[in-house]
Structure formats: C-alpha cells, structure tokens
Design an enzyme around this catalytic site. Structure first.
Site, PDB file in Angstrom:
ATOM      1  N   SER A   1      -5.099   9.159  24.573  1.00 44.12           N
ATOM      2  CA  SER A   1      -4.937   9.466  25.940  1.00 44.12           C
ATOM      3  C   SER A   1      -6.243   9.945  26.523  1.00 44.12           C
ATOM      4  O   SER A   1      -6.621  10.569  25.865  1.00 44.12           O
ATOM      5  CB  SER A   1      -3.828  10.569  26.222  1.00 44.12           C
ATOM      6  OG  SER A   1      -2.459  10.011  25.705  1.00 44.12           O
TER       7      SER A   1
ATOM      8  N   GLU B   1       2.599  12.407  18.593  1.00 41.83           N
ATOM      9  CA  GLU B   1       2.669  13.518  17.887  1.00 41.83           C
ATOM     10  C   GLU B   1       3.394  13.669  16.568  1.00 41.83           C
ATOM     11  O   GLU B   1       4.142  14.763  15.890  1.00 41.83           O
ATOM     12  CB  GLU B   1       2.952  14.760  18.792  1.00 41.83           C
ATOM     13  CG  GLU B   1       2.575  15.064  19.927  1.00 41.83           C
ATOM     14  CD  GLU B   1       0.778  15.277  20.086  1.00 41.83           C
ATOM     15  OE1 GLU B   1       0.081  14.895  18.952  1.00 41.83           O
ATOM     16  OE2 GLU B   1       0.488  15.942  20.634  1.00 41.83           O
TER      17      GLU B   1
ATOM     18  N   ARG C   1      26.278  13.176  47.052  1.00 46.52           N
ATOM     19  CA  ARG C   1      26.994  11.607  46.662  1.00 46.52           C
ATOM     20  C   ARG C   1      28.541  11.709  46.671  1.00 46.52           C
ATOM     21  O   ARG C   1      29.258  12.454  45.897  1.00 46.52           O
ATOM     22  CB  ARG C   1      26.393  10.914  45.388  1.00 46.52           C
ATOM     23  CG  ARG C   1      26.859   9.538  45.262  1.00 46.52           C
ATOM     24  CD  ARG C   1      26.195   8.393  45.908  1.00 46.52           C
ATOM     25  NE  ARG C   1      26.658   7.054  45.151  1.00 46.52           N
ATOM     26  CZ  ARG C   1      26.906   6.008  46.234  1.00 46.52           C
ATOM     27  NH1 ARG C   1      26.821   6.142  47.351  1.00 46.52           N
ATOM     28  NH2 ARG C   1      27.232   4.968  45.755  1.00 46.52           N
TER      29      ARG C   1
ATOM     30  N   SER D   1      -2.995   2.475  11.489  1.00 52.79           N
ATOM     31  CA  SER D   1      -2.582   3.780  10.824  1.00 52.79           C
ATOM     32  C   SER D   1      -2.088   4.667  11.876  1.00 52.79           C
ATOM     33  O   SER D   1      -2.661   5.280  12.897  1.00 52.79           O
ATOM     34  CB  SER D   1      -4.042   4.504  10.445  1.00 52.79           C
ATOM     35  OG  SER D   1      -3.654   5.741  10.228  1.00 52.79           O
TER      36      SER D   1
ATOM     37  N   GLU E   1      11.308   9.924  13.687  1.00 47.22           N
ATOM     38  CA  GLU E   1      11.758   9.544  12.214  1.00 47.22           C
ATOM     39  C   GLU E   1      10.884  10.567  11.251  1.00 47.22           C
ATOM     40  O   GLU E   1      11.361  11.074  10.390  1.00 47.22           O
ATOM     41  CB  GLU E   1      11.502   8.169  11.794  1.00 47.22           C
ATOM     42  CG  GLU E   1      12.723   7.164  12.548  1.00 47.22           C
ATOM     43  CD  GLU E   1      12.261   6.996  13.961  1.00 47.22           C
ATOM     44  OE1 GLU E   1      13.119   6.546  14.852  1.00 47.22           O
ATOM     45  OE2 GLU E   1      11.112   7.573  14.516  1.00 47.22           O
TER      46      GLU E   1
END
Length: 364
Positions: free
Chosen positions: A193, A347, A302, A165, A351
């Site tokens: 987490s 979160e 650079r 899920s 999509e």
C-alpha cells in the site's frame, strides 16, 4: 495536535449526528444515527471522536466516490488530517506525534473510516510505520524520520509480504547483505500500500539465516538507487491508495537505517501487525457504521407494497437490503463493501487470526 490533557474542543457533545455521503445528486444529507458510537468513552475520547467524525464528513465523504473511481491518492486531504494530529496518532510527542493510546487511536480510525474506508486504512498503515520507527528506532532515527512522517510531509509504507511469502512471514527471501557501512538489498515485496508514492519504506529483509531470527528491519528511502516499483495494481477496492510491488536490485542502504538490532525484524514486524490489526478492525467498524446508517435511510425512503421497505424486510447485510440499488456505483454502500472486503485478508487473513486466537486459548 491531539495529546492527552493538552487540548480541548469548544464544541458541545451529545449523541452522534453523523453526516454521511448520500449518492443522490452528489449532495450531503444529514442523517441522525440510531447508533451512538460514543457509548463507553470518556469525555476526552468523545472529543477526539467528534474531531474525526467532522473531518470525515467535511473532507472525505464528499470525495470518496471520486477518489475510488479515478483512483486518486488524496495527499492534500491526508496532510490536512495530519494537521490535527492524525499522522502520528500513537507516536510520542517529542517527535511530533499525538501521544494517544491504542483505544484513542481505534476510536479515531473508526470515525475517519465512515468518510472513506480506503483512505483511512492507508493512514492507519502509515501510522503503524511511524510507530515502528518511534518505538524501535534510536534517538537519531526517531528525530530524523518521525517528524516529517507525523506531518505527512512524507508518507510511509510497510513492506513484509512477498510473492512467495504471505501468511508465512518468517519465510521471506528479500536479502540484505552487509558490505562495509551499507546493506545491499535484493528481492521484492508484493501488494504494498502506497508503493511508488510513499517516501519511506519500512522493509523486513533477511540479514541472517533461515527463520524468524534471520530477519531485520531496514528503512529504505524513495530515490535510493536500486529501488523501483511494479505496475499499479487494479483492485476491487482500496482504490484511493496505490498498490505496487516494491523491488530491490543491488539497492545500497546505510547500516544506520536499520531499525533495532540484527535479527529483531520479525519481532518488530509482528508487534507492528498486532496494532495494525486493531487499526484495520476499527476501519471495518467505521465502514459498517456508515453502511447501517445509509441502509436505514434507504429502507425508510424506499417503498414496496404501499409502505416503507423497512416494514417488510429484515436483513443484516446492508448491501442486500438496498436491493438492486446496492449493486450500483451511484450508491455509497457498495464502496464500503468493496473497501472493507480486503480486511479479511491483510494484516493476517481470517484463517490466520483464528489460528492465533485458538493458539492463545490453548496456552492459557
């Protein structure tokens, strides 16, 4: 603490002078940003932002690479952050929070993320958990759980996702059967987490029938018999925060630990995620800001074809603009890329977010 109208900094504000970690010789270089993230903010918000930028510069950026490479969970640094109000940013002041607005919170997390996106993302998840208890808990729960969370004496994890899920959160299977004055939890949560390190787990579980109305929210404390954890996951990014499965096997939790009423869990979960999505977006902005500053510095130093690379190349991808150096772990830009990539998944995936936005537009 940082609360509205209650605190002022004795520093002079101006355009941001962000000090970001530069990889060469593990030293700090002062980089004056061409981006002013304080635009549009009021004076108080600029003060909050300055505190967060300073903390990110001094306490996070110098250690970001080490935390990533050694997979260290920087508990002491997060507790320092809590001392200046970042453990409960949008939690009410009577339980130790800072009582700030969502906009204030976004400003703070964006600034902190320039120092370490991964660590800031965990702090944002912790804040979401404290906010859930503060907003939906009763007075006893608020005053029991929130104060040690706001100081980060204790840490919190949000437990919604399961192996079967993810985006379809209403289909969770972890069950909580009431027996007397306890719920008996069985099931598992995935990709959590702080799993195994956190002290408080805000768990969405099924106390009723199928669908969203059968879900409740229960606080499970570390050390509760029947609570265990899976192996620490090896991840592409977010390595300064551990990720593990959270497992419940006949785990008995007092009914008094239920947040809100039975069947309110799905609403609580979604309300939490609504704020969590803003927090994660703010972390992404902080990572982007740091990457742009590092890239600007790299392009100006650079040289190719006898002049600075900035004169020859235009591209909106910071790592790409570093060329081969951007793929080296000696250069911080690659870590910002790795740590922010998961923000397109958690979160609510990109999509799912597009689906929610389109649904909102159709109903307007």
């Amino acid at each position: 603490m940082l609360w509205s109208g209650g605190w002022r900094l004795t520093v002079q504000l101006g355009c941001l002078r962000g000090v970001l970690w530069a990889p060469t010789h593990r030293t700090l270089r002062r980089l004056v940003s061409c981006i002013d993230p304080s635009m549009g903010l009021n004076e108080e918000q600029k003060e909050f932002q300055k505190v967060a930028f300073d903390f990110a510069t001094q306490e996070m950026a110098p250690y970001m690479a080490e935390w990533d490479q050694k997979e260290l969970f920087p508990v002491d640094v997060m507790r320092k952050a809590a001392q200046i109000g970042f453990g409960g940013v949008y939690v009410r002041t009577d339980v130790g929070g800072s009582g700030l607005s969502r906009l204030d919170t976004s400003v703070i997390f964006e600034a902190l993320a320039t120092g370490c996106t991964s660590t800031t993302a965990y702090i944002s998840i912790h804040n979401m958990c404290v906010w859930i208890i503060d907003t939906f808990g009763n007075e006893e729960q608020r005053h029991t759980f929130c104060p040690p969370l706001c100081t980060m004496e204790k840490f919190a994890s949000y437990c919604l996702t399961e192996p079967e899920s993810g985006s379809d959160a209403a289909s969770i299977l972890t069950s909580a059967k009431q027996q007397g004055d306890h719920y008996i939890l069985n099931g598992s949560k995935a990709f959590i987490s702080g799993g195994g390190e956190s002290d408080i787990y805000v768990v969405m579980c099924r106390t009723g029938g199928p669908g969203p109305k059968g879900i409740s929210c229960i606080v499970v404390e570390k050390g509760t018999p029947g609570l265990s954890f899976g192996k620490k996951e090896k991840k592409v990014g977010w390595n300064s925060q551990p990720t593990r499965a959270v497992i419940f096997e006949d785990c008995a939790v007092p009914v008094a630990n239920r947040i809100g009423s039975e069947g309110q869990g799905f609403l609580i979960a979604m309300k939490g995620l609504n704020g969590g999505r803003i927090n994660v977006a703010s972390c992404s902005l902080g990572a982007a800001h740091a990457s742009v500053v590092l890239t600007r510095d790299h392009l100006n130093v650079r040289r190719q074809f006898g002049k600075p690379l900035a004169s020859n190349q235009i591209c909106n991808q910071a790592l790409q603009m570093h060329g081969g150096y951007g793929y080296l772990k000696d250069y911080a830009v690659q870590q910002y890329v790795r740590d922010s990539r998961v923000h397109q998944i958690l979160e609510g995936s990109n999509e799912v977010m597009r689906m929610l936005i389109s649904r909102s537009l159709i109903h307007e």
